[in-house]
Design a protein around this motif. Sequence first.
Motif, mmCIF file in Angstrom:
data_model
loop_
_atom_site.group_PDB
_atom_site.id
_atom_site.type_symbol
_atom_site.label_atom_id
_atom_site.label_comp_id
_atom_site.label_asym_id
_atom_site.label_seq_id
_atom_site.Cartn_x
_atom_site.Cartn_y
_atom_site.Cartn_z
ATOM 1 N N GLN A 1 -2.829 11.550 0.315
ATOM 2 C CA GLN A 1 -2.408 12.389 1.426
ATOM 3 C C GLN A 1 -1.132 11.818 2.037
ATOM 4 O O GLN A 1 -1.148 11.205 3.104
ATOM 5 N N PRO A 2 -0.012 12.016 1.347
ATOM 6 C CA PRO A 2 1.244 11.440 1.837
ATOM 7 C C PRO A 2 1.697 12.078 3.139
ATOM 8 O O PRO A 2 1.513 13.276 3.357
ATOM 9 N N PHE A 3 2.251 11.242 4.011
ATOM 10 C CA PHE A 3 2.810 11.736 5.263
ATOM 11 C C PHE A 3 3.963 12.682 4.976
ATOM 12 O O PHE A 3 4.166 13.657 5.660
ATOM 13 N N TRP B 1 -6.949 5.042 9.516
ATOM 14 C CA TRP B 1 -6.634 3.656 9.201
ATOM 15 C C TRP B 1 -5.145 3.390 9.342
ATOM 16 O O TRP B 1 -4.728 2.288 9.756
ATOM 17 N N CYS B 2 -4.324 4.378 9.025
ATOM 18 C CA CYS B 2 -2.878 4.233 9.239
ATOM 19 C C CYS B 2 -2.585 4.007 10.719
ATOM 20 O O CYS B 2 -1.788 3.126 11.083
ATOM 21 N N LEU B 3 -3.226 4.785 11.573
ATOM 22 C CA LEU B 3 -3.012 4.662 13.010
ATOM 23 C C LEU B 3 -3.544 3.336 13.541
ATOM 24 O O LEU B 3 -2.909 2.694 14.393
ATOM 25 N N LEU B 4 -4.697 2.903 13.036
ATOM 26 C CA LEU B 4 -5.279 1.642 13.491
ATOM 27 C C LEU B 4 -4.356 0.470 13.185
ATOM 28 O O LEU B 4 -4.078 -0.363 14.063
ATOM 29 N N ILE C 1 0.869 -1.177 0.000
ATOM 30 C CA ILE C 1 0.000 0.000 0.000
ATOM 31 C C ILE C 1 0.905 1.225 0.000
ATOM 32 O O ILE C 1 1.740 1.397 0.881
ATOM 33 N N MET C 2 0.724 2.087 -0.978
ATOM 34 C CA MET C 2 1.620 3.215 -1.158
ATOM 35 C C MET C 2 1.361 4.311 -0.129
ATOM 36 O O MET C 2 0.289 4.398 0.468
ATOM 37 N N GLU C 3 2.352 5.140 0.059
ATOM 38 C CA GLU C 3 2.231 6.317 0.914
ATOM 39 C C GLU C 3 1.071 7.193 0.450
ATOM 40 O O GLU C 3 0.940 7.481 -0.730
ATOM 41 N N GLY D 1 6.614 1.549 -0.893
ATOM 42 C CA GLY D 1 5.941 1.283 0.364
ATOM 43 C C GLY D 1 5.476 2.601 0.954
ATOM 44 O O GLY D 1 4.996 3.473 0.236
ATOM 45 N N GLY D 2 5.653 2.811 2.222
ATOM 46 C CA GLY D 2 5.252 4.071 2.819
ATOM 47 C C GLY D 2 5.562 4.107 4.289
ATOM 48 O O GLY D 2 5.693 3.063 4.931
#
Length: 338
Positions: A295-297, A33-36, A24-26, A124-125
């Motif tokens: 929405q890239p970090f 969902w990233c945090l979960l 899953i890309m950045e 990746g990300g």
Amino acid sequence: MLRRIYLLALAAVLALQPASAMHIMEGFLPLRWCLLWLLISLPFVLLSYRYVARQIKATPRMRSTFALSAAFVFILSALKMPSVAGSSSHLTGTTFGTLAVGPMALPLVGTIVLLFQALLLAHGGISTLGANIFSLSIAGPFVAYALYRGLGRLGLGQRLTIFVATFCGSMATYIATSFQLALAYPDPVGGILGAAWKFLGIFAITQVPLSILEGVMTVLVIGLLAQSGQSLLLQQSPAAPRRSGVRRPQLILLGVLGLVCLALPILTNFFDIGTGTDDQAGEMIGQIAPHFQEQPFWEGFDPGDGEAYLFALQVAIGIALFVWGLRKYLHSRKQEEA
């Protein structure tokens, strides 16, 4: 001294660049969902570190076995292979370590590899790291291990058991990825299951021939090591070589296989191997959620034409780590036999 230089060089490589794009890309997942997925995966990584530390302390030979397991993931996950429907995807390489050290070792291995690819290869990300750790290093290895143990009780041949476990473990990684995206982007009509079928059409179907290839390669490498008297399978005692020269043909074949793996990423620079599944997943997200915006970090760099050579570098590091681990393993075996 040489070991310290090697570790310092590896650390320097890991710190070179920031990036974005493996399973899953950045920017592909909303922040919640990233945090979960990070909260789900982080305990596994911490437990994995403690597990590996205990294994190495209890059995010093496990240090080299762990290095071999990490090297196998480094090498195979760098191989971007053409697949069906004009797409391309990656192998995972996680079942080798699952069977050699145990599935609890893989969250740590996967975290190292995924950070390496995200930081150096734009693959990746960082924000999606937790989700990718779960699919690559938790879902795949635990499915593979469960099948290996279950099929082993049925009395199937070891090669067939390893092949099926590897195939299903690889498929489980990409099935998990499909459901991770479906949970974040349910289809307006079909809901989560409807979206899952669409993402499975990208990831799972593409991965079938590659999972077969990974199964063959895993059986081949484990078989070559076993034939040379180096059985690395967990809970199986290594067999002593019948004579000192018995290892040479198998090690030569392993060397040839390593050179092939080193050449494959470079060849992708000269041949069109199709669109990556991560790019196709981005297009599918756009169809399901038309207002979707990445929405890239952080904004990563674009390796451009150099991507193939960076993947070759990853393979080269994996080969070096494999050689180091195998030498350490053979040395420990000699000490135990003395």
